[in-house]
Design an enzyme around this catalytic site. Sequence first.
Site, short mmCIF file in Angstrom:
data_model
loop_
_atom_site.label_atom_id
_atom_site.label_comp_id
_atom_site.label_asym_id
_atom_site.label_seq_id
_atom_site.Cartn_x
_atom_site.Cartn_y
_atom_site.Cartn_z
N SER A 96 0.84 -1.20 0.00
CA SER A 96 0.00 0.00 0.00
C SER A 96 0.87 1.24 0.00
O SER A 96 1.97 1.24 0.56
CB SER A 96 -0.89 0.02 1.25
OG SER A 96 -1.56 1.25 1.39
N TYR A 152 -1.24 -0.54 10.30
CA TYR A 152 -1.36 -0.90 8.89
C TYR A 152 -0.10 -0.52 8.10
O TYR A 152 0.47 -1.37 7.39
CB TYR A 152 -2.61 -0.25 8.30
CG TYR A 152 -2.93 -0.64 6.88
CD1 TYR A 152 -3.54 -1.85 6.59
CD2 TYR A 152 -2.65 0.23 5.82
CE1 TYR A 152 -3.86 -2.20 5.29
CE2 TYR A 152 -2.97 -0.11 4.52
CZ TYR A 152 -3.58 -1.33 4.26
OH TYR A 152 -3.89 -1.67 2.96
#
Length: 252
Positions: free
Chosen positions: A144, A157
């Site tokens: 990501s 995350y």
Amino acid sequence: MKGLKGKVGIVAGGGRGIGAATARRLAEEGAHVVIGDLMGDWAREVAESIRSTGGTATGIELDGTKADSQAAIVACAVETYGGLDFYHSNLAGGTGGDNDILDCPEDVLDLSFAINTKSHFLATQAALPKMLERGGGAMIYTSSGAASGGAPWQVAYPMTKNAIHALARHVAAKFGKKGVRANVICPGLVLTEAVRQHLTDEYVERGLAAVPHVRLGQPEDIAAAVTFLASDDGAWVNGQVWHVNGGAQMRD
């Protein structure tokens, strides 16, 4: 793209979004695709849609955080199609309750680690031996832009996504001489079903305003990059982290 016809690959997290678009693109290029998803019905629906248009695909349930489930999807590919040539490890999630470092419970970190790091580790352990038997293959991981974005509103995350980059470089360095390539895709803001469901229109508008492009990403944009890395056209790309984000982050 070159060299995908007849190849065998797995798409983990292929029931919706980026994974589903990738499975469809790979099948269009002639690959035999095994689609795994925690929602097994979703995976089977995508596989059925591929078969209905003349492609070859199988859908099964996959809990990517469990070693036996990872072993089972690899076994499915080998038993159904004769081997394994690439694995797109595309699992992500666990963002609920993931706030700043002083407001992120330990169980949130553990869940993020399981989904965003452990699953890719287990996928690699299951897939690599079968690729080595074929004389090589490609591991392609979804990370990501959050891994390098430095956002103040998330901590677990981005941390756990960063670990994927180290994993890919390890695999590339260790097994490159044996024909295995390992690369990472970092998507920007991609308008998947989940994004459309959970993000407000205002957030999406701000996302577009921040990108030096005329639109935000579509799942097919990421699918194209993954398919290239799985193909013979991507044969000399190894150990790289690609940011496919419309220019939202411009990185070497």
